[in-house]
Design an enzyme around this catalytic site. Sequence first.
Site, PDB file in Angstrom:
ATOM      1  CG  HIS A 156     184.481 -11.341 -24.430  1.00 60.92           C
ATOM      2  ND1 HIS A 156     183.800 -12.788 -24.038  1.00 60.92           N
ATOM      3  CD2 HIS A 156     184.606 -11.898 -26.216  1.00 60.92           C
ATOM      4  CE1 HIS A 156     182.959 -12.995 -25.046  1.00 60.92           C
ATOM      5  NE2 HIS A 156     183.499 -12.882 -25.550  1.00 60.92           N
ATOM      6  CB  SER A 277     194.891  12.926  -5.286  1.00 58.86           C
ATOM      7  OG  SER A 277     195.447  12.280  -4.595  1.00 58.86           O
ATOM      8  CE  LYS A 283     194.796   9.312  -7.940  1.00 60.74           C
ATOM      9  NZ  LYS A 283     194.545   7.559  -8.640  1.00 60.74           N
ATOM     10  CG  ASN A 285     191.651  11.287 -10.445  1.00 59.01           C
ATOM     11  OD1 ASN A 285     192.885   9.922 -11.033  1.00 59.01           O
ATOM     12  ND2 ASN A 285     191.855  10.617  -9.245  1.00 59.01           N
ATOM     13  CD  GLU A 290     186.392   7.556 -10.921  1.00 59.56           C
ATOM     14  OE1 GLU A 290     185.964   8.346 -10.000  1.00 59.56           O
ATOM     15  OE2 GLU A 290     187.250   7.545 -11.252  1.00 59.56           O
ATOM     16  CE1 TYR A 317     146.470  12.464  -7.716  1.00 62.46           C
ATOM     17  CE2 TYR A 317     144.930  12.677  -5.203  1.00 62.46           C
ATOM     18  CZ  TYR A 317     145.889  13.187  -6.003  1.00 62.46           C
ATOM     19  OH  TYR A 317     147.400  13.943  -5.757  1.00 62.46           O
ATOM     20  CD  GLN A 322     151.848  15.937  -2.319  1.00 62.33           C
ATOM     21  OE1 GLN A 322     150.659  16.253  -2.961  1.00 62.33           O
ATOM     22  NE2 GLN A 322     152.216  15.582  -1.229  1.00 62.33           N
ATOM     23  CE  LYS A 325     152.563  16.473  -8.946  1.00 57.99           C
ATOM     24  NZ  LYS A 325     151.932  15.290  -8.860  1.00 57.99           N
TER      25      LYS A 325
HETATM   26  N1  ARG Z   1     149.959  18.015  -4.318  1.00 61.00           N
HETATM   27  C1  ARG Z   1     148.801  16.900  -5.743  1.00 61.00           C
HETATM   28  C2  ARG Z   1     149.490  16.092  -6.220  1.00 61.00           C
HETATM   29  O1  ARG Z   1     150.694  16.131  -6.220  1.00 61.00           O
HETATM   30  C3  ARG Z   1     148.112  17.813  -6.229  1.00 61.00           C
HETATM   31  C4  ARG Z   1     146.431  16.830  -6.186  1.00 61.00           C
HETATM   32  C5  ARG Z   1     146.263  16.590  -4.960  1.00 61.00           C
HETATM   33  N2  ARG Z   1     144.484  16.437  -5.104  1.00 61.00           N
HETATM   34  C6  ARG Z   1     144.035  16.211  -3.656  1.00 61.00           C
HETATM   35  N3  ARG Z   1     142.706  15.577  -4.262  1.00 61.00           N
HETATM   36  N4  ARG Z   1     144.173  15.960  -2.429  1.00 61.00           N
HETATM   37  O2  ARG Z   1     150.134  15.407  -6.396  1.00 61.00           O
END
Ligand code: ARG
Length: 462
Positions: A156, A277, A283, A285, A290, A317, A322, A325
């Site tokens: 605590h 600062s 200061k 920091n 943080e 798919y 996409q 990523k």
């Molecule tokens: N840029 C697409 C992704 O990152 C690649 C696959 C594309 N496939 C498609 N059928 N358009 O998922």
Amino acid sequence: MAQLWGGRFTKETDKLVYNFNASISFDQRFYKQDIEGSMAHVKMLCKQGILTEAEKDEILSGLSSILSDVENGTLLISDEYEDIHSFVEANLIDRIGDAGKKLHTGRSRNDQVALDMKLYVRDEITTLKELVVTLLSTLHSMMKEHIHTYMPGFTHLQKAQPITVAHHLGAYMEMFKRDYGRLCDIYARMNYCPLGSGALAGTTYPLDRDYTATLLGFDGPTLNSMDSVSDRDYLIELLSCLSTIMVHLSRFSEEIIIWNSNEYQFIEIDDAYSTGSSIMPQKKNPDIAELVRGKTGRVYGALNSLLTTMKGIPLAYNKDMQEDKELTFDAIDTVKGCLHLFTDMLATMTFKKDNMEASAMNGFTNATDAADYLVNHGVPFRDAHGIIGKLVLLCIEKNIGLHELPLEEYKKISPVFEEDIYEAISLETCVEKRNTIGAPGPKAMEEVLQINEAFLKDIKQK
Ligand code: ARG
């Protein structure tokens, strides 16, 4: 606008649509993996008699020239291509002509991108593991140095019982050991090759998927082509693991911020890892800690985002995928940066041993041991608890610690107390006698250090 699929269209793609759809700005990150995957694919196509030796050789040398030109900066990845796959294929055809047009035989961008991302993530897991190992080694050496450095342990955020710095750091050691294990588990589970799954239903070409998988260092091919192109579980697992690493780094950061505060003064963060600062000249920091704490939310965000993206997607798919990523890249970059800087900050910070020890001495961190003293003399624990509670109250009135209370005061409340009570509640006794495995005592700690030493040796050999 360079596309792979204009044939059935009668109009140019709207420019905004093109930009909205394109992924080259971020998937160019895995140009190397895309080329590596293509090389393996072509070798397999040739082995299966789908491409001739001559075609294979032409394609392979074209692909390696693209790779080296991108790496030495003579070939720029420009956004006139929709994605990295189109960029590589278009450049290959430019360089070697007709043979280049055969590269995409028996393949779809769906299995291609699934492969690229796996290859990229595999490399990143290896880097992440190395960073975690460096952090673990740093913690291990710090623990060895601080087996006898006393500090208060808290519950605590109130002083509870005395511990050592080694013991406190050891808690994080365990957390990061588990993180290391999680990274290994994810790698092992994801290490199956999706290439050869085609768009979703495999292909009629006699592909040798085992061969492609072996060439690319996978444990085998994936077993369902629909799952192969739409599986993002390994990314969810990775983002979950990265989030857990950030929980640990963030909690540790919070402690460092507290320890570094003017009120605590348990540690000093090195000047190189602190900031000043613009207005307050005095200061210094703890901005790194943080920021690590702050960036944690961003990594959780990536996990939440991907979970939400995936939850309503029908097989197989869909372009939603996409979106996996940028957020995965950002989370990986963030965690790598945090692990790196945090480890350096940790390795260079100093413990103010006297302040930590003085703090462990007050706040009645030895009250449990005082009760245990009575128990060892035959008093039932619940009664002992009550007796020591009263003595604590008395000490608070007198503004002293239990170790400063005269023996006659002890005796007034229980005749069981003798002169040896002072030894029994000394800071040394409270810490050094706690020697069941996992406890802060030096014997227990030595045992854990040996286990950790072996663990580190083992993972460094792998
Ligand atoms: N840029 C697409 C992704 O990152 C690649 C696959 C594309 N496939 C498609 N059928 N358009 O998922």
